[in-house]
Design a protein around this motif. Structure first.
Motif, mmCIF file in Angstrom:
data_model
loop_
_atom_site.group_PDB
_atom_site.id
_atom_site.type_symbol
_atom_site.label_atom_id
_atom_site.label_comp_id
_atom_site.label_asym_id
_atom_site.label_seq_id
_atom_site.Cartn_x
_atom_site.Cartn_y
_atom_site.Cartn_z
ATOM 1 N N ASP A 73 -52.837 6.685 -18.191
ATOM 2 C CA ASP A 73 -53.463 7.572 -17.219
ATOM 3 C C ASP A 73 -52.376 7.937 -16.231
ATOM 4 O OD1 ASP A 73 -54.763 8.678 -14.972
ATOM 5 O OD2 ASP A 73 -56.620 7.621 -15.466
ATOM 6 N N ASN A 74 -51.843 9.133 -16.385
ATOM 7 C CA ASN A 74 -50.724 9.560 -15.538
ATOM 8 C C ASN A 74 -51.085 9.527 -14.056
ATOM 9 O OD1 ASN A 74 -49.645 10.069 -18.017
ATOM 10 N ND2 ASN A 74 -48.853 12.085 -17.480
ATOM 11 N N ALA A 75 -52.244 10.016 -13.732
ATOM 12 C CA ALA A 75 -52.632 10.142 -12.325
ATOM 13 C C ALA A 75 -52.755 8.782 -11.653
ATOM 14 C CB ALA A 75 -53.945 10.903 -12.225
ATOM 15 N N LYS A 76 -53.177 7.802 -12.421
ATOM 16 C CA LYS A 76 -53.380 6.469 -11.842
ATOM 17 C C LYS A 76 -52.191 5.542 -12.080
ATOM 18 C CE LYS A 76 -58.428 6.555 -12.281
ATOM 19 N NZ LYS A 76 -59.622 5.878 -12.854
ATOM 20 N N ASN A 77 -51.189 6.007 -12.795
ATOM 21 C CA ASN A 77 -50.043 5.160 -13.144
ATOM 22 C C ASN A 77 -50.494 3.893 -13.860
ATOM 23 O OD1 ASN A 77 -47.642 6.479 -12.453
ATOM 24 N ND2 ASN A 77 -48.004 6.084 -10.287
ATOM 25 N N MET A 78 -51.384 4.089 -14.813
ATOM 26 C CA MET A 78 -51.937 2.953 -15.541
ATOM 27 C C MET A 78 -51.647 3.087 -17.030
ATOM 28 S SD MET A 78 -53.654 0.972 -13.363
ATOM 29 C CE MET A 78 -54.818 0.077 -14.391
ATOM 30 N N VAL A 79 -51.480 1.952 -17.669
ATOM 31 C CA VAL A 79 -51.400 1.871 -19.124
ATOM 32 C C VAL A 79 -52.434 0.865 -19.582
ATOM 33 C CG1 VAL A 79 -50.003 1.168 -21.085
ATOM 34 C CG2 VAL A 79 -48.994 2.529 -19.291
ATOM 35 N N TYR A 80 -53.077 1.177 -20.690
ATOM 36 C CA TYR A 80 -54.139 0.325 -21.198
ATOM 37 C C TYR A 80 -53.828 -0.110 -22.628
ATOM 38 C CZ TYR A 80 -56.458 2.684 -17.339
ATOM 39 O OH TYR A 80 -56.768 3.189 -16.106
ATOM 40 N N LEU A 81 -54.394 -1.238 -23.002
ATOM 41 C CA LEU A 81 -54.326 -1.684 -24.386
ATOM 42 C C LEU A 81 -55.732 -2.086 -24.806
ATOM 43 C CD1 LEU A 81 -52.387 -2.191 -26.779
ATOM 44 C CD2 LEU A 81 -52.365 -4.600 -26.076
ATOM 45 N N GLN A 82 -56.354 -1.247 -25.611
ATOM 46 C CA GLN A 82 -57.662 -1.558 -26.152
ATOM 47 C C GLN A 82 -57.465 -2.375 -27.424
ATOM 48 O OE1 GLN A 82 -60.835 -0.858 -24.966
ATOM 49 N NE2 GLN A 82 -61.508 -2.157 -26.652
ATOM 50 N N MET A 83 -58.036 -3.564 -27.427
ATOM 51 C CA MET A 83 -57.848 -4.477 -28.550
ATOM 52 C C MET A 83 -59.202 -4.735 -29.207
ATOM 53 S SD MET A 83 -55.121 -7.162 -26.889
ATOM 54 C CE MET A 83 -56.324 -7.893 -25.795
ATOM 55 N N ASN A 84 -59.342 -4.315 -30.443
ATOM 56 C CA ASN A 84 -60.565 -4.506 -31.209
ATOM 57 C C ASN A 84 -60.315 -5.430 -32.396
ATOM 58 O OD1 ASN A 84 -61.834 -2.624 -29.485
ATOM 59 N ND2 ASN A 84 -61.269 -0.920 -30.819
ATOM 60 N N SER A 85 -61.387 -5.930 -32.956
ATOM 61 C CA SER A 85 -61.296 -6.808 -34.132
ATOM 62 C C SER A 85 -60.275 -7.919 -33.908
ATOM 63 C CB SER A 85 -60.924 -5.992 -35.382
ATOM 64 O OG SER A 85 -61.870 -4.974 -35.602
ATOM 65 N N LEU A 86 -60.378 -8.551 -32.770
ATOM 66 C CA LEU A 86 -59.401 -9.576 -32.419
ATOM 67 C C LEU A 86 -59.455 -10.764 -33.367
ATOM 68 C CD1 LEU A 86 -59.706 -9.298 -28.567
ATOM 69 C CD2 LEU A 86 -57.563 -9.148 -29.844
ATOM 70 N N LYS A 87 -58.284 -11.341 -33.600
ATOM 71 C CA LYS A 87 -58.129 -12.484 -34.480
ATOM 72 C C LYS A 87 -57.544 -13.656 -33.693
ATOM 73 C CE LYS A 87 -56.849 -9.317 -38.238
ATOM 74 N NZ LYS A 87 -55.782 -8.966 -39.224
ATOM 75 N N PRO A 88 -57.765 -14.877 -34.146
ATOM 76 C CA PRO A 88 -57.174 -16.024 -33.443
ATOM 77 C C PRO A 88 -55.655 -15.896 -33.299
ATOM 78 C CG PRO A 88 -58.853 -16.785 -34.955
ATOM 79 C CD PRO A 88 -58.702 -15.315 -35.205
ATOM 80 N N GLU A 89 -55.003 -15.283 -34.270
ATOM 81 C CA GLU A 89 -53.550 -15.122 -34.186
ATOM 82 C C GLU A 89 -53.105 -14.106 -33.134
ATOM 83 O OE1 GLU A 89 -55.467 -14.941 -36.945
ATOM 84 O OE2 GLU A 89 -54.706 -13.414 -38.348
ATOM 85 N N ASP A 90 -54.044 -13.404 -32.524
ATOM 86 C CA ASP A 90 -53.717 -12.519 -31.406
ATOM 87 C C ASP A 90 -53.622 -13.279 -30.085
ATOM 88 O OD1 ASP A 90 -55.897 -10.092 -32.879
ATOM 89 O OD2 ASP A 90 -53.700 -10.082 -32.920
ATOM 90 N N THR A 91 -53.960 -14.558 -30.105
ATOM 91 C CA THR A 91 -53.884 -15.375 -28.901
ATOM 92 C C THR A 91 -52.453 -15.434 -28.380
ATOM 93 O OG1 THR A 91 -55.793 -16.731 -29.493
ATOM 94 C CG2 THR A 91 -54.180 -17.698 -27.975
ATOM 95 N N ALA A 92 -52.278 -15.043 -27.127
ATOM 96 C CA ALA A 92 -50.941 -14.985 -26.535
ATOM 97 C C ALA A 92 -51.073 -14.542 -25.086
ATOM 98 C CB ALA A 92 -50.050 -14.002 -27.289
ATOM 99 N N THR A 93 -49.964 -14.656 -24.369
ATOM 100 C CA THR A 93 -49.865 -13.999 -23.076
ATOM 101 C C THR A 93 -49.324 -12.601 -23.319
ATOM 102 O OG1 THR A 93 -49.498 -16.063 -21.884
ATOM 103 C CG2 THR A 93 -48.800 -14.034 -20.800
ATOM 104 N N TYR A 94 -50.018 -11.612 -22.794
ATOM 105 C CA TYR A 94 -49.647 -10.216 -23.007
ATOM 106 C C TYR A 94 -48.943 -9.680 -21.761
ATOM 107 C CZ TYR A 94 -52.178 -9.996 -27.370
ATOM 108 O OH TYR A 94 -52.583 -10.194 -28.679
#
Length: 124
Positions: A73-94
């Motif tokens: 979102d350029n106006a808000k200076n934001m970046v997002y990460l939508q994460m779907n179908s999460l798996k246990p192996e996605d466990t981490a610090t992002y």
């Protein structure tokens, strides 16, 4: 200097979804790309997804293609990460990161600024 603050992490069951947010402030005009990286316990930090700020072009690690979506979102200076179908192996610090170079590599060592990270835990 660019300051980055991540939010949105938490505990979710396998198959669930989370949306991470990254707020950028400071000399944000200097950024060329923004990316999400992750680091699981005992493992090296790895690239997850990235976006070229000017064009909005995106790229993903093979392990998350089709499940994760990066957006900005350029106006808000934001970046997002939508994460779907999460798996246990996605466990981490992002972590959210910024690269001010025109040479895009998505390598951990080439990113110039980092946030402190947000923990994502996916239970089985």
């Amino acid at each position: 200097q660019v300051q980055l603050v991540e939010s949105g992490g938490g505990l979710v069951q396998a198959g669930g979804s989370l949306r991470l947010s990254c707020s950028a402030s400071g000399r944000t005009f200097s950024r060329k790309t923004m990316g999400w990286f992750r680091q699981a316990p005992g493992r090296e930090r790895e690239f997850v997804a990235g976006i070229i700020w000017s064009s909005g072009s995106t790229t993903y690690a093979d392990s998350v293609k089709g499940r994760f979506t990066i957006s900005r979102d350029n106006a808000k200076n934001m970046v997002y990460l939508q994460m779907n179908s999460l798996k246990p192996e996605d466990t981490a610090t992002y972590y959210c990161a910024v690269d001010t170079s025109i040479h895009i590599t998505w390598r951990v060592d080439d990113m110039d600024y980092w946030g402190k990270g947000t923990l994502v835990t996916v239970s089985s």
